[in-house]
Structure formats: structure tokens, C-alpha cells
Design a protein around this motif. Structure first.
Motif, PDB file in Angstrom:
ATOM      1  N   VAL A   1       3.067   1.848  -5.736  1.00  0.00           N
ATOM      2  CA  VAL A   1       1.964   0.912  -5.234  1.00  0.00           C
ATOM      3  C   VAL A   1       1.890   0.005  -7.219  1.00  0.00           C
ATOM      4  O   VAL A   1       2.513  -1.117  -7.538  1.00  0.00           O
ATOM      5  CB  VAL A   1       1.203   0.678  -5.313  1.00  0.00           C
ATOM      6  N   LEU A   2       1.631   0.795  -7.802  1.00  0.00           N
ATOM      7  CA  LEU A   2       2.069   1.061  -9.405  1.00  0.00           C
ATOM      8  C   LEU A   2       3.084   0.147  -9.619  1.00  0.00           C
ATOM      9  O   LEU A   2       3.062  -0.777 -10.538  1.00  0.00           O
ATOM     10  CB  LEU A   2       1.421   2.423 -10.507  1.00  0.00           C
ATOM     11  N   ILE A   3       4.224   1.001  -9.682  1.00  0.00           N
ATOM     12  CA  ILE A   3       5.644   0.544  -9.747  1.00  0.00           C
ATOM     13  C   ILE A   3       6.250  -0.422  -9.558  1.00  0.00           C
ATOM     14  O   ILE A   3       7.259  -0.760  -9.290  1.00  0.00           O
ATOM     15  CB  ILE A   3       6.619   1.671 -10.486  1.00  0.00           C
ATOM     16  N   ARG A   4       5.645  -0.720  -7.930  1.00  0.00           N
ATOM     17  CA  ARG A   4       6.198  -2.516  -7.566  1.00  0.00           C
ATOM     18  C   ARG A   4       6.452  -3.263  -7.912  1.00  0.00           C
ATOM     19  O   ARG A   4       6.977  -4.323  -7.615  1.00  0.00           O
ATOM     20  CB  ARG A   4       5.416  -1.776  -5.915  1.00  0.00           C
ATOM     21  N   ASP A   5       5.441  -3.515  -8.395  1.00  0.00           N
ATOM     22  CA  ASP A   5       5.011  -4.801  -9.337  1.00  0.00           C
ATOM     23  C   ASP A   5       4.270  -4.082 -10.732  1.00  0.00           C
ATOM     24  O   ASP A   5       2.749  -4.471 -10.612  1.00  0.00           O
ATOM     25  CB  ASP A   5       4.300  -6.048  -8.321  1.00  0.00           C
ATOM     26  N   THR A   6       4.859  -3.866 -12.090  1.00  0.00           N
ATOM     27  CA  THR A   6       3.819  -3.050 -13.133  1.00  0.00           C
ATOM     28  C   THR A   6       3.364  -4.523 -13.423  1.00  0.00           C
ATOM     29  O   THR A   6       2.832  -3.752 -13.938  1.00  0.00           O
ATOM     30  CB  THR A   6       5.333  -2.611 -13.469  1.00  0.00           C
ATOM     31  N   ASP A   7       3.914  -5.470 -13.321  1.00  0.00           N
ATOM     32  CA  ASP A   7       2.932  -6.842 -14.244  1.00  0.00           C
ATOM     33  C   ASP A   7       1.966  -6.937 -13.035  1.00  0.00           C
ATOM     34  O   ASP A   7       0.409  -6.867 -14.259  1.00  0.00           O
ATOM     35  CB  ASP A   7       4.043  -7.750 -13.811  1.00  0.00           C
ATOM     36  N   ALA A   8       1.933  -7.120 -12.061  1.00  0.00           N
ATOM     37  CA  ALA A   8       0.561  -7.133 -11.177  1.00  0.00           C
ATOM     38  C   ALA A   8      -0.384  -5.980 -11.080  1.00  0.00           C
ATOM     39  O   ALA A   8      -1.547  -6.045 -11.295  1.00  0.00           O
ATOM     40  CB  ALA A   8       0.747  -7.353  -9.307  1.00  0.00           C
ATOM     41  N   SER A   9      -0.017  -4.713 -11.141  1.00  0.00           N
ATOM     42  CA  SER A   9      -0.851  -3.399 -11.566  1.00  0.00           C
ATOM     43  C   SER A   9      -1.531  -3.512 -12.875  1.00  0.00           C
ATOM     44  O   SER A   9      -2.489  -2.724 -12.746  1.00  0.00           O
ATOM     45  CB  SER A   9       0.627  -1.973 -11.399  1.00  0.00           C
ATOM     46  N   ALA A  10      -0.301  -4.017 -13.688  1.00  0.00           N
ATOM     47  CA  ALA A  10      -1.216  -3.789 -15.029  1.00  0.00           C
ATOM     48  C   ALA A  10      -2.471  -4.789 -15.121  1.00  0.00           C
ATOM     49  O   ALA A  10      -4.079  -4.537 -15.388  1.00  0.00           O
ATOM     50  CB  ALA A  10      -0.521  -4.268 -16.069  1.00  0.00           C
TER      51      ALA A  10
END
Length: 201
Positions: free
Chosen positions: A97-106
Motif C-alpha cells: 500500500v505504501l509504495i502503490r502511490d507514494t505521494d498519497a502515502s506520504a
């Protein structure tokens, strides 16, 4: 040759652009005018698509939270599997989940504090429930002898702290693909809890 890249809806374009801006500049420092400019539209017209900047933050944070919770449910779906197996699958899912969309995760990791009530309290409750599930898996793993730690709560905090920086260093074009990163991180994190670990050797 025609491009096969799907055209994003205006709502998806707004979400994607806002997510990138919130990550780069921070939620508080990003204005609706900047968002409109990045989208190439008039500032006033953006309100025909969204009600407020916080609506965007709410959508980003709770979408990622839903992805984490879905992964946790899938990881623990087999009631007969040992707690250590649940934990391995849950960590693997968390990494993905963290690396699927790094902008969203951040944004999820660092900007959620700007949510207002009642969304803020709801988000905090989701966080606590998610962390409690990991704490319980670790405690059950210790109880059945598969894991070792004197403090499941501290181990849980350490686990999440180890993963929080992931969106900052992960690169889609890096030498490790998502499968390899998930496997290596899971092995490394669980290696410190393994019963055969001997710090004196």
C-alpha cells in the motif's frame, strides 16, 4: 499508434494533482489557486468539482486508510493460520500500500493532522484500531512461541517507524520491484522477532 493510457476524469485529475502538491509543499502551504494553476483551469472553476481543500485531504487520507484496512482483513482472513503468518502477510500488504502511490502515502502519513472534526477523530480511531491489530498479532505470536519480544507494543511502534520512511526512498524505476521490496522488508522486520535470534553470537 494510439495511446492506451486511460484519460483521467476531472475529479481524478484534481485528486492526483492535489496529492502531489500536498506532498511537495505540505497541505497548509498549498492554496486552491496553486492547485487550479497546476491543473490549468481558472481558480473559481475548481469549486464546481470540489467543495474545499479539506475535502481533498479527507479523500486522500481515508482512501489510503481503506486500502490498509482491506489489506489487513485479507491478511487475517484465514482463522486457522498462526499469528506469525498473519503478521507476515499484514506487513507485506502494508508495504505494498505504501509504495502503490507514494505521494498519497506520504500525505496519509504526514498531513492527516490537518483534518478537522469529526473526520480527525474518525481517522485517529482507524489508526489506533489498525495498530492494535498488529500489536495483537505480535502478542499472539509471542504466546505461541513463534515470535520473541518483551514488549509487543514497543515492537509494533518500531515496526511502523521502520516503514514510515519507505515512500521517501522508494523509486518505481529502482533496482528492486515491489515484490522484492515487500519480501525483503518483511523478512528483515520479522527476523528481529524470530525465536532463533541470539544477540550474543
Amino acid at each position: 499508434m494510439e495511446s492506451t493510457t486511460p484519460t483521467l476524469s476531472r475529479k481524478a485529475q484534481i485528486d492526483q494533482t492535489a496529492t502531489a502538491l500536498f506532498r511537495r509543499r505540505g497541505y497548509a502551504a498549498t492554496s486552491m489557486r496553486e492547485l487550479a494553476a497546476a491543473l490549468g483551469i481558472e481558480a473559481g472553476s475548481i469549486y464546481s468539482h470540489i467543495r474545499s481543500k479539506e475535502e481533498l485531504l479527507h479523500r486522500i487520507c481515508f482512501r489510503v486508510a481503506d486500502e490498509f484496512m482491506a489489506g489487513l482483513r485479507a491478511a487475517t482472513a484465514d482463522d486457522l493460520a498462526p499469528a506469525a503468518v498473519h503478521l507476515r502477510l499484514a506487513i507485506d500488504s502494508h508495504v505494498r500500500v505504501l509504495i502503490r502511490d507514494t505521494d498519497a502515502s506520504a500525505v496519509f502519513l504526514h498531513e492527516w493532522r490537518h483534518l478537522s472534526e469529526p473526520a480527525l477523530s474518525e481517522f485517529v480511531q482507524l489508526q489506533r484500531g489498525y495498530e492494535a491489530a498488529f500489536r495483537d498479532m505480535i502478542a499472539r505470536g509471542v504466546a505461541d512461541g513463534a515470535l520473541r519480544t518483551p514488549d509487543p507494543a514497543f515492537a509494533t511502534l518500531t515496526l511502523f517507524a521502520s516503514l514510515t520512511w519507505l515512500p521517501n526512498w522508494y523509486r518505481p524505476d529502482g533496482k528492486l520491484n515491489p515484490d522484492q521490496i515487500a519480501e525483503r522488508l518483511t523478512d528483515q522486520l520479522l527476523g528481529g522477532l524470530a525465536t532463533d535470534y541470539n544477540p550474543t553470537t
